[in-house]
Design an enzyme around this catalytic site. Structure first.
Site, PDB file in Angstrom:
ATOM      1  N   LEU A  34       0.815  -1.223   0.000  1.00 28.62           N
ATOM      2  CA  LEU A  34       0.000   0.000   0.000  1.00 28.62           C
ATOM      3  C   LEU A  34       0.848   1.272   0.000  1.00 28.62           C
ATOM      4  O   LEU A  34       1.929   1.303   0.572  1.00 28.62           O
ATOM      5  CB  LEU A  34      -0.919  -0.001   1.230  1.00 28.62           C
ATOM      6  CG  LEU A  34      -1.844  -1.212   1.337  1.00 28.62           C
ATOM      7  CD1 LEU A  34      -2.704  -1.104   2.593  1.00 28.62           C
ATOM      8  CD2 LEU A  34      -2.727  -1.363   0.099  1.00 28.62           C
ATOM      9  N   HIS A  38      -3.562   4.366  -2.130  1.00 28.73           N
ATOM     10  CA  HIS A  38      -4.549   3.457  -1.503  1.00 28.73           C
ATOM     11  C   HIS A  38      -5.136   4.109  -0.241  1.00 28.73           C
ATOM     12  O   HIS A  38      -6.341   4.033   0.003  1.00 28.73           O
ATOM     13  CB  HIS A  38      -3.880   2.147  -1.052  1.00 28.73           C
ATOM     14  CG  HIS A  38      -3.317   1.325  -2.155  1.00 28.73           C
ATOM     15  ND1 HIS A  38      -1.970   1.151  -2.347  1.00 28.73           N
ATOM     16  CD2 HIS A  38      -3.907   0.588  -3.125  1.00 28.73           C
ATOM     17  CE1 HIS A  38      -1.759   0.361  -3.370  1.00 28.73           C
ATOM     18  NE2 HIS A  38      -2.915   0.000  -3.880  1.00 28.73           N
TER      19      HIS A  38
END
Ligand code: PAF
Length: 283
Positions: A34, A38
């Site tokens: 991530l 995100h």
């Protein structure tokens, strides 16, 4: 923050929240590794829904390149820490066997959308994306699902799939999040060398240069050619495609018309790493 690995436990837990407790559910499907892009989707969902669910699953079906799949960065502990901090309520971390068990698939007519642009260079990719997103929608059954605009074609295909499959889910598209240099955030950036990371910032710089030059009546091919030529001047970089198209239908646009909205999309190789980016233009 709760973490569930098992498909049926996730379904039972979320059904209870949605039906018995009347909670609204926002969902962000991810393949982990991530970054702030995100996290911006998670934050948007936290603002708009009672419960935010994130799935972390590197979906083997959407990789047409075996080495891209094998080298895809995985760091679950880091992902979980970031999600917890961002206010996520549930992380769904399934295994490939469990998620695809008894999955018959969703037979969809893409109307050619899966064969152009990204699809031309990544055969089978969009069928793999549709398989996993369809399956995740069945399991999570959210009210809203959040996707980044960087994957412009994925977004258009998922909107179409949601409509064709009659999912009562609002697809929310969120703006691209960029590094300070302008480079679009991507999990694949983790695999760039320092020099490649620096050079890759030229992708967005060129998109901006072209956006500032473009005017009504222009022939888009000549601007694409300029992009391709400029990228090729940079060490270890090669443009795979450059296209101007309608952001909804993805139909390519050859001439800039007045009162139109167009998306300019590019894919570029930085050594062995493939990066995509785009910019929305309004005339
Ligand atoms: O955009 C991605 O990261 C993936 O394609 C998605 C939507 C999580 C499906 O695996």
């Amino acid at each position: 923050m709760k973490v569930i690995h098992n498909v049926s436990d996730t379904q039972i837990y979320l059904r209870e929240l949605r039906i018995t407790s009347n909670k609204t559910i926002g969902f962000i499907p991810t393949m982990g590794a991530l970054h702030d892009g995100h996290i911006s989707l998670v934050e948007q969902s936290v603002k708009n829904n009672d419960i935010t669910v994130v799935s972390v699953f590197v979906n083997p079906r959407q990789f047409n390149d075996k080495s891209d799949f094998e080298n895809y960065p995985v760091n679950h502990q880091r992902d979980l820490d970031l999600l917890d901090k961002a206010g996520c309520n549930l992380v769904f971390l399934p295994s490939a066997d469990d998620i695809y068990k008894n999955f018959v698939g969703f037979n969809m007519d893409f109307n050619g959308l899966d064969k152009i642009y990204e699809g031309e260079f990544r055969p089978g990719h969009f069928q793999g994306v549709v398989d996993i997103v369809y399956r995740l929608f069945e399991i999570v059954n959210p009210h809203k699902a959040y996707f980044g605009q960087k994957d412009f074609q994925q977004l258009a295909i998922i909107k179409l799939m949601t409509k064709l499959a009659n999912f009562d889910i609002e697809i929310v598209s969120c703006p691209i999040v960029r590094e300070k240099s302008g480079l679009a955030m991507s999990s694949r950036n983790l695999r760039l060398s320092q020099e490649q990371f620096k050079n890759a910032a030229n992708i967005y710089k060129l998109l901006i240069v072209i956006a500032n030059k473009l005017k009504v009546g222009d022939d888009t091919d000549k601007h694409c050619q300029y992009f391709i030529d400029e990228i090729e001047k940079i060490s270890d970089m090669k443009a795979e495609y450059c296209v101007f198209c309608n952001p909804e239908s993805l139909v390519s646009v050859k001439k800039i018309n007045k009162n139109s909205e167009i998306i300019m999309c590019v894919a570029v190789w930085c050594g062995k790493i493939r990066l995509i980016d785009n910019i929305i233009l309004v005339f």
